[in-house]
Design a protein around this motif. Structure first.
Motif, short mmCIF file in Angstrom:
data_model
loop_
_atom_site.label_atom_id
_atom_site.label_comp_id
_atom_site.label_asym_id
_atom_site.label_seq_id
_atom_site.Cartn_x
_atom_site.Cartn_y
_atom_site.Cartn_z
N UNK A 161 0.84 -1.19 0.00
CA UNK A 161 0.00 0.00 0.00
C UNK A 161 0.89 1.25 0.00
N UNK A 162 0.28 2.41 0.21
CA UNK A 162 1.02 3.68 0.18
C UNK A 162 2.09 3.78 1.25
N UNK A 163 1.91 3.04 2.35
CA UNK A 163 2.87 3.11 3.46
C UNK A 163 3.86 1.95 3.46
N UNK A 164 3.97 1.26 2.33
CA UNK A 164 4.89 0.12 2.18
C UNK A 164 4.51 -1.06 3.08
N UNK A 165 3.23 -1.18 3.42
CA UNK A 165 2.75 -2.34 4.17
C UNK A 165 2.28 -3.37 3.16
N UNK A 166 2.69 -4.62 3.31
CA UNK A 166 2.27 -5.65 2.36
C UNK A 166 0.79 -5.98 2.53
N UNK A 226 5.53 -2.43 8.13
CA UNK A 226 6.07 -2.17 6.79
C UNK A 226 6.90 -3.35 6.30
N UNK A 227 6.97 -3.48 5.00
CA UNK A 227 7.70 -4.58 4.39
C UNK A 227 9.17 -4.54 4.76
N UNK A 228 9.68 -5.68 5.23
CA UNK A 228 11.08 -5.82 5.60
C UNK A 228 11.77 -6.84 4.71
N UNK A 229 11.02 -7.84 4.23
CA UNK A 229 11.60 -8.88 3.40
C UNK A 229 10.56 -9.88 2.96
#
Length: 138
Positions: free
Chosen positions: A33-38, A104-107
């Motif tokens: 999403x806009x906040x880099x959350x998967x 937020x996405x880390x890997x």
């Protein structure tokens, strides 16, 4: 774990997602999403099976529509290998995003990482990271 997995924004088209997969030569794409959350993980097979008809269908269909009615498992960076495996088994997923404290996405962890670990490639803890750079948003 792949530290910088290929990503695509949830509003990007299926065409963009397919192009990103082909350009990075990976099998998994994390939809963010806009906040880099998967919000989910797509693979090349899912995109190919859901390809819309018509010459412009894939350019108009947003990638997030492919995630409807799908489980969206995720794990935290601090989770151990057994917890990650249980999450993947429970969701019947071959890849799960790894998130930080803020979600937020880390890997990304895939079954290939577990195969590498079982084969002796991951001798020092969880599956090893990738030197790949982020692919950005679509």
């Amino acid at each position: 774990m792949t530290r910088f997995p290929a990503t695509v924004h949830q509003s990007a088209s299926m065409w963009t997602a397919w192009d990103r997969l082909q350009g990075t030569r990976t099998q998994h794409l994390v939809v963010v999403d806009d906040r880099q959350r998967p919000i989910g993980v797509l693979d090349d097979r899912t995109i190919a099976l859901e390809w819309p008809p018509g010459p412009m269908g894939a350019r108009r269909a947003p990638v997030h529509t492919l995630l409807r009615d799908r489980l969206r498992p995720r794990v935290r960076g601090a989770d151990d290998v057994a917890a990650v495996a249980r999450t993947m088994l429970g969701a019947r997923a071959d890849a799960v995003p790894v998130v930080d404290r803020d979600g937020r996405l880390f890997g990304l962890v895939t079954l290939w990482h577990f195969a590498d670990l079982a084969a002796g490639g991951g001798r020092q803890g969880p599956p090893g990271g990738s030197a790949a750079r982020p692919t950005g948003e679509g």
